[in-house]
Design a protein around this motif. Sequence first.
Motif, PDB file in Angstrom:
ATOM      1  N   LEU A 107       0.842  -1.266  -0.002  1.00  0.00           N
ATOM      2  CA  LEU A 107       0.064   0.086  -0.094  1.00  0.00           C
ATOM      3  C   LEU A 107       0.556   1.360  -0.171  1.00  0.00           C
ATOM      4  O   LEU A 107       0.516   2.178  -0.687  1.00  0.00           O
ATOM      5  CB  LEU A 107      -1.184  -0.069   1.363  1.00  0.00           C
ATOM      6  N   GLY A 108       1.975   1.321   0.821  1.00  0.00           N
ATOM      7  CA  GLY A 108       2.686   2.319   0.730  1.00  0.00           C
ATOM      8  C   GLY A 108       3.543   2.683  -0.251  1.00  0.00           C
ATOM      9  O   GLY A 108       3.842   3.791  -0.930  1.00  0.00           O
ATOM     10  N   THR A 109       3.978   1.598  -0.996  1.00  0.00           N
ATOM     11  CA  THR A 109       4.695   1.479  -2.361  1.00  0.00           C
ATOM     12  C   THR A 109       3.812   2.140  -3.114  1.00  0.00           C
ATOM     13  O   THR A 109       4.263   3.224  -4.122  1.00  0.00           O
ATOM     14  CB  THR A 109       5.526   0.218  -2.670  1.00  0.00           C
ATOM     15  N   SER A 110       2.636   1.725  -3.436  1.00  0.00           N
ATOM     16  CA  SER A 110       1.685   2.213  -4.744  1.00  0.00           C
ATOM     17  C   SER A 110       1.281   3.590  -4.380  1.00  0.00           C
ATOM     18  O   SER A 110       1.223   4.613  -5.075  1.00  0.00           O
ATOM     19  CB  SER A 110       0.533   1.172  -4.729  1.00  0.00           C
ATOM     20  N   ALA A 111       1.005   3.982  -3.046  1.00  0.00           N
ATOM     21  CA  ALA A 111       0.851   5.331  -2.672  1.00  0.00           C
ATOM     22  C   ALA A 111       1.942   6.252  -2.918  1.00  0.00           C
ATOM     23  O   ALA A 111       1.524   7.397  -3.612  1.00  0.00           O
ATOM     24  CB  ALA A 111       0.543   5.419  -1.197  1.00  0.00           C
ATOM     25  N   SER A 112       3.260   5.884  -2.824  1.00  0.00           N
ATOM     26  CA  SER A 112       4.274   6.692  -2.970  1.00  0.00           C
ATOM     27  C   SER A 112       4.498   7.092  -4.469  1.00  0.00           C
ATOM     28  O   SER A 112       4.655   8.007  -4.952  1.00  0.00           O
ATOM     29  CB  SER A 112       5.500   6.235  -2.398  1.00  0.00           C
ATOM     30  N   ALA A 113       4.183   5.958  -5.295  1.00  0.00           N
ATOM     31  CA  ALA A 113       4.278   6.009  -6.772  1.00  0.00           C
ATOM     32  C   ALA A 113       3.127   6.834  -7.114  1.00  0.00           C
ATOM     33  O   ALA A 113       3.535   7.766  -8.145  1.00  0.00           O
ATOM     34  CB  ALA A 113       4.192   4.664  -7.505  1.00  0.00           C
ATOM     35  N   MET A 114       1.876   6.884  -6.638  1.00  0.00           N
ATOM     36  CA  MET A 114       0.753   7.632  -7.029  1.00  0.00           C
ATOM     37  C   MET A 114       1.214   9.279  -6.714  1.00  0.00           C
ATOM     38  O   MET A 114       0.875  10.188  -7.852  1.00  0.00           O
ATOM     39  CB  MET A 114      -0.529   7.285  -6.413  1.00  0.00           C
TER      40      MET A 114
END
Length: 129
Positions: free
Chosen positions: A9-16
């Motif tokens: 979740l954190g990785t995808s949120a940072s990418a967004m």
Amino acid sequence: MTDPFTTALGTSASAMRAQGTRIRIVTENIANADTPGFQRKQLSFEASGDTRKPGVDIKRIFADDAPLRQSYEPGHPLADANGYVLSSNVNPLIELADFRQAQRSYEASTSMFEQARSLYQRTIDLLRR
């Protein structure tokens, strides 16, 4: 130790967040394409320095060093002594391509976020049984 769900979740949120910033930079470039002397902005990414919280960060935002476009317009109020006006170095086709790439990357990150959230929810549902 962080759990894989939180990491995903954190990785995808940072990418967004990173792609959202990229979209903002591209739209600023497009908005200033006709601004005399405007230098196109670019950005670079880097992996997050925190190994406990993987993701992507904006490394820096910088001005494109490509030369400004020159046009001969001696009657223009911004013309130099030789009659040339310096326009921006923004190429709308490049900006459109950058926008599309950022949009697709954002959508991929959103999809990854939704899949991780769905897996997390299924795990919780299984544990409740």
